[in-house]
Design a protein around this motif. Structure first.
Motif, PDB file in Angstrom:
ATOM      1  N   LEU A   9      -3.242 -16.640 -19.258  1.00 12.18           N
ATOM      2  CA  LEU A   9      -1.565 -16.760 -18.882  1.00 12.18           C
ATOM      3  C   LEU A   9      -2.154 -16.542 -17.572  1.00 12.18           C
ATOM      4  O   LEU A   9      -2.390 -15.429 -17.807  1.00 12.18           O
ATOM      5  CB  LEU A   9      -1.008 -16.067 -19.681  1.00 12.18           C
ATOM      6  CG  LEU A   9       0.210 -15.262 -19.224  1.00 12.18           C
ATOM      7  CD1 LEU A   9       1.423 -15.874 -19.028  1.00 12.18           C
ATOM      8  CD2 LEU A   9       1.768 -14.196 -20.562  1.00 12.18           C
ATOM      9  N   SER A  10      -1.358 -16.160 -17.018  1.00  9.59           N
ATOM     10  CA  SER A  10      -1.090 -16.090 -15.162  1.00  9.59           C
ATOM     11  C   SER A  10      -0.082 -15.643 -14.945  1.00  9.59           C
ATOM     12  O   SER A  10       1.017 -16.022 -14.695  1.00  9.59           O
ATOM     13  CB  SER A  10      -1.998 -16.908 -14.675  1.00  9.59           C
ATOM     14  OG  SER A  10      -2.714 -17.007 -14.277  1.00  9.59           O
ATOM     15  N   LEU A  11       0.245 -14.163 -14.661  1.00 10.12           N
ATOM     16  CA  LEU A  11       1.707 -13.797 -14.415  1.00 10.12           C
ATOM     17  C   LEU A  11       1.800 -13.537 -12.499  1.00 10.12           C
ATOM     18  O   LEU A  11       0.687 -13.135 -11.816  1.00 10.12           O
ATOM     19  CB  LEU A  11       1.215 -11.989 -14.772  1.00 10.12           C
ATOM     20  CG  LEU A  11       1.341 -11.856 -15.891  1.00 10.12           C
ATOM     21  CD1 LEU A  11       1.825 -10.239 -16.793  1.00 10.12           C
ATOM     22  CD2 LEU A  11       2.547 -12.904 -16.898  1.00 10.12           C
ATOM     23  N   VAL A  12       1.793 -14.547 -12.219  1.00 11.97           N
ATOM     24  CA  VAL A  12       2.847 -14.486 -10.430  1.00 11.97           C
ATOM     25  C   VAL A  12       3.005 -12.905 -10.308  1.00 11.97           C
ATOM     26  O   VAL A  12       4.852 -13.341 -10.878  1.00 11.97           O
ATOM     27  CB  VAL A  12       3.281 -14.935  -9.854  1.00 11.97           C
ATOM     28  CG1 VAL A  12       3.323 -15.568  -8.703  1.00 11.97           C
ATOM     29  CG2 VAL A  12       1.562 -16.594 -10.069  1.00 11.97           C
ATOM     30  N   ILE A  13       3.353 -12.181  -9.837  1.00 17.27           N
ATOM     31  CA  ILE A  13       3.981 -11.126  -9.184  1.00 17.27           C
ATOM     32  C   ILE A  13       4.411 -10.372  -7.412  1.00 17.27           C
ATOM     33  O   ILE A  13       3.027 -10.078  -6.950  1.00 17.27           O
ATOM     34  CB  ILE A  13       3.530  -9.870 -10.153  1.00 17.27           C
ATOM     35  CG1 ILE A  13       2.938  -9.856 -12.047  1.00 17.27           C
ATOM     36  CG2 ILE A  13       4.877  -8.687  -9.575  1.00 17.27           C
ATOM     37  CD1 ILE A  13       1.761  -9.292 -11.687  1.00 17.27           C
ATOM     38  N   PRO A  14       5.180 -10.947  -7.861  1.00 14.07           N
ATOM     39  CA  PRO A  14       5.193 -10.762  -5.747  1.00 14.07           C
ATOM     40  C   PRO A  14       5.815  -8.660  -5.981  1.00 14.07           C
ATOM     41  O   PRO A  14       6.415  -8.837  -6.613  1.00 14.07           O
ATOM     42  CB  PRO A  14       6.243 -11.681  -5.195  1.00 14.07           C
ATOM     43  CG  PRO A  14       6.372 -12.550  -6.025  1.00 14.07           C
ATOM     44  CD  PRO A  14       6.154 -12.195  -8.128  1.00 14.07           C
ATOM     45  N   VAL A  15       5.490  -8.688  -4.464  1.00 14.06           N
ATOM     46  CA  VAL A  15       5.215  -7.026  -4.443  1.00 14.06           C
ATOM     47  C   VAL A  15       6.148  -7.257  -2.727  1.00 14.06           C
ATOM     48  O   VAL A  15       4.862  -7.650  -1.717  1.00 14.06           O
ATOM     49  CB  VAL A  15       4.516  -5.950  -5.417  1.00 14.06           C
ATOM     50  CG1 VAL A  15       4.671  -6.099  -6.530  1.00 14.06           C
ATOM     51  CG2 VAL A  15       2.770  -6.698  -4.675  1.00 14.06           C
ATOM     52  N   PHE A  16       7.036  -6.402  -2.279  1.00 13.83           N
ATOM     53  CA  PHE A  16       7.447  -5.681  -1.282  1.00 13.83           C
ATOM     54  C   PHE A  16       7.748  -4.476  -1.586  1.00 13.83           C
ATOM     55  O   PHE A  16       9.215  -3.868  -1.920  1.00 13.83           O
ATOM     56  CB  PHE A  16       7.828  -6.765  -0.671  1.00 13.83           C
ATOM     57  CG  PHE A  16       8.418  -5.877   0.447  1.00 13.83           C
ATOM     58  CD1 PHE A  16       7.865  -6.131   1.671  1.00 13.83           C
ATOM     59  CD2 PHE A  16       9.897  -6.234   0.630  1.00 13.83           C
ATOM     60  CE1 PHE A  16       7.983  -5.859   2.887  1.00 13.83           C
ATOM     61  CE2 PHE A  16       9.903  -5.511   2.253  1.00 13.83           C
ATOM     62  CZ  PHE A  16       9.500  -5.307   3.057  1.00 13.83           C
ATOM     63  N   ASN A  17       6.465  -3.776  -0.836  1.00 14.30           N
ATOM     64  CA  ASN A  17       6.996  -2.050  -1.055  1.00 14.30           C
ATOM     65  C   ASN A  17       7.617  -1.502  -2.136  1.00 14.30           C
ATOM     66  O   ASN A  17       8.475  -1.038  -2.523  1.00 14.30           O
ATOM     67  CB  ASN A  17       8.436  -1.737   0.099  1.00 14.30           C
ATOM     68  CG  ASN A  17       7.762  -2.080   1.406  1.00 14.30           C
ATOM     69  OD1 ASN A  17       6.337  -1.803   2.444  1.00 14.30           O
ATOM     70  ND2 ASN A  17       8.804  -1.986   2.519  1.00 14.30           N
ATOM     71  N   GLU A  18       6.350  -1.944  -3.584  1.00 17.35           N
ATOM     72  CA  GLU A  18       6.626  -1.683  -5.171  1.00 17.35           C
ATOM     73  C   GLU A  18       5.478  -0.611  -5.025  1.00 17.35           C
ATOM     74  O   GLU A  18       5.549  -0.311  -6.550  1.00 17.35           O
ATOM     75  CB  GLU A  18       6.934  -2.746  -5.811  1.00 17.35           C
ATOM     76  CG  GLU A  18       7.802  -4.182  -4.631  1.00 17.35           C
ATOM     77  CD  GLU A  18       9.040  -3.115  -5.909  1.00 17.35           C
ATOM     78  OE1 GLU A  18       8.997  -2.084  -5.954  1.00 17.35           O
ATOM     79  OE2 GLU A  18       9.924  -4.146  -5.994  1.00 17.35           O
ATOM     80  N   GLU A  19       5.237   0.488  -4.175  1.00 17.88           N
ATOM     81  CA  GLU A  19       4.683   1.383  -4.758  1.00 17.88           C
ATOM     82  C   GLU A  19       5.006   2.517  -5.866  1.00 17.88           C
ATOM     83  O   GLU A  19       3.891   2.695  -6.914  1.00 17.88           O
ATOM     84  CB  GLU A  19       3.259   2.167  -4.270  1.00 17.88           C
ATOM     85  CG  GLU A  19       4.910   2.874  -2.888  1.00 17.88           C
ATOM     86  CD  GLU A  19       4.262   3.942  -1.949  1.00 17.88           C
ATOM     87  OE1 GLU A  19       2.966   4.548  -1.847  1.00 17.88           O
ATOM     88  OE2 GLU A  19       5.571   4.373  -0.985  1.00 17.88           O
ATOM     89  N   ASP A  20       6.051   2.473  -5.664  1.00 21.88           N
ATOM     90  CA  ASP A  20       6.603   3.437  -7.316  1.00 21.88           C
ATOM     91  C   ASP A  20       6.343   3.229  -8.557  1.00 21.88           C
ATOM     92  O   ASP A  20       6.998   3.911  -9.643  1.00 21.88           O
ATOM     93  CB  ASP A  20       7.736   4.315  -6.715  1.00 21.88           C
ATOM     94  CG  ASP A  20       7.603   4.756  -5.224  1.00 21.88           C
ATOM     95  OD1 ASP A  20       6.387   5.223  -5.742  1.00 21.88           O
ATOM     96  OD2 ASP A  20       8.577   4.989  -4.361  1.00 21.88           O
ATOM     97  N   SER A  21       6.059   1.320  -8.583  1.00 25.16           N
ATOM     98  CA  SER A  21       6.809   0.841  -9.334  1.00 25.16           C
ATOM     99  C   SER A  21       5.370   0.611  -9.967  1.00 25.16           C
ATOM    100  O   SER A  21       5.441  -0.510 -11.325  1.00 25.16           O
ATOM    101  CB  SER A  21       7.732  -0.621  -9.373  1.00 25.16           C
ATOM    102  OG  SER A  21       9.261  -0.072  -8.394  1.00 25.16           O
ATOM    103  N   LEU A  22       4.383  -0.013  -9.631  1.00 26.67           N
ATOM    104  CA  LEU A  22       3.394  -0.705 -10.359  1.00 26.67           C
ATOM    105  C   LEU A  22       2.864   0.225 -11.328  1.00 26.67           C
ATOM    106  O   LEU A  22       2.186  -0.757 -12.290  1.00 26.67           O
ATOM    107  CB  LEU A  22       2.806  -0.532  -8.873  1.00 26.67           C
ATOM    108  CG  LEU A  22       2.484  -1.499  -7.688  1.00 26.67           C
ATOM    109  CD1 LEU A  22       1.264  -1.955  -6.558  1.00 26.67           C
ATOM    110  CD2 LEU A  22       2.510  -3.308  -8.514  1.00 26.67           C
ATOM    111  N   ASP A  23       2.615   1.520 -11.015  1.00 29.91           N
ATOM    112  CA  ASP A  23       1.611   2.180 -12.343  1.00 29.91           C
ATOM    113  C   ASP A  23       2.447   2.198 -13.801  1.00 29.91           C
ATOM    114  O   ASP A  23       1.775   1.478 -14.832  1.00 29.91           O
ATOM    115  CB  ASP A  23       2.066   4.156 -11.944  1.00 29.91           C
ATOM    116  CG  ASP A  23       0.636   4.153 -11.268  1.00 29.91           C
ATOM    117  OD1 ASP A  23       0.299   3.270 -10.738  1.00 29.91           O
ATOM    118  OD2 ASP A  23       0.816   5.559 -10.410  1.00 29.91           O
TER     119      ASP A  23
END
Length: 316
Positions: A9-23
């Motif tokens: 299973l591949s999760l495709v995760i676009p991120v733009f200025n999401e440093e607070d959400s990653l952890d």
């Protein structure tokens, strides 16, 4: 029916200025898939030109988690392009686009996998309510789906976003589509395949702020309507014909009245109303033509949807 054995299973995760959400996102993913021995997980993060510490934080996480792959785009191309980059990079037999804000619960993915094993090739995540959205967003979303599905050849499933499971055959089909202005919800619906859905309650955003404001949502709606329907052009043809008939009727009335009662002094106010009304209609019609012409102009350039600065593999 798909095989009941191990699957990637591949999760495709676009991120733009999401440093607070990653952890929090990675912790939640780890909890959900910790006991799923039959699912080999690949995490494809697409850094869409972030200007904060998103990339640095992803690289630190990658040192501890070999399942993480990072696609670093050369600038911000927008979520549709980032999603396309992730689909192109993902290697799994099944692929799920998901955001890091956790409004699409990772636990639902397990239900999607179960439906995929039943033989479905696309499993949609269907939101059973939008109670966490503002009144304006709920209303505008409802009107958009109604308008789009009334005029487009391929309707969109309502209250369904990018969160869905796709079999490899669906992903391969999407990657053959050549357009550079990509409205992914429309493309997902256009390719077809055997489709079902799972219902879920969408919680509030776990961290960070949404990057979609009212203006961006408006332009996004225009993109969706003009990408999959030429009905707006046809509407202005009918509207022009209707205005012409009304104008012809008014002209016949004026001629008849003049022949019977003689000539009177024309009204300045009515003349200005007619001129400004028809002028406004013409400008709106030109604007609709411009929307389609602009998209044709951009497509004719054949520019790539995105540019990749670097792909960070776990061993890089």
């Amino acid at each position: 029916m798909h095989a009941a054995g191990p699957v990637t299973l591949s999760l495709v995760i676009p991120v733009f200025n999401e440093e607070d959400s990653l952890d929090g996102f990675l912790v939640r993913i780890g909890q959900v898939f910790a006991r799923e021995a039959q699912i080999g997980l690949e995490l494809v993060f697409v850094n869409d030109g972030s200007t904060d510490a998103t990339l640095d934080r992803l690289l630190r996480h990658q040192m501890d988690d070999p399942r993480i792959r990072i696609v670093d785009l050369s600038r911000n191309f927008g979520k549709e392009a980032a999603l396309s980059a992730g689909l192109q990079t993902a290697t799994g037999r099944i692929v799920v686009p998901i955001d890091v804000d956790l409004q699409d619960p990772p636990e639902v993915i397990l239900q999607m996998v179960a439906r995929w094993r039943e033989g479905y090739e696309m499993v949609l995540g269907h939101r059973i309510s939008r109670r966490n959205d503002s009144w304006a967003k709920q209303t505008s979303a409802n009107w958009f789906y109604r308008l789009h599905n009334r005029i487009a050849e391929q309707p969109l499933p309502e209250n369904v976003g990018d969160f869905r499971l796709m079999d490899r055959c669906v992903v391969d089909a999407l990657l053959t589509l050549p357009e550079s202005r990509r409205f992914m919800k429309g493309l997902f619906a256009w390719v077809g395949f055997r489709t079902t859905h799972v219902d879920y309650e969408r919680p509030e955003r776990a961290a960070g702020k949404s990057k979609f404001n009212g203006w961006r949502l408006w332009n996004f709606a225009l993109e969706g309507i003009t990408s999959f329907s030429t009905e707006p052009l046809r509407i202005w043809t009918y509207l022009g014909a209707a205005v012409s008939l009304v104008s012809f009727g008014i002209a016949m009335f004026i001629v008849t009245r003049t022949l019977i009662y003689g000539v009177d002094l024309p009204g300045y106010a009515s003349l200005m109303v007619a001129v400004t009304f028809l002028g406004g209609l013409q400008l709106i019609g030109i604007g609709v033509l411009g929307e389609y012409l602009g998209r044709t102009y951009i497509e004719a350039k054949h520019r790539p949807v995105f540019l990749v600065r670097r792909i960070y593999e776990p061993k890089d």
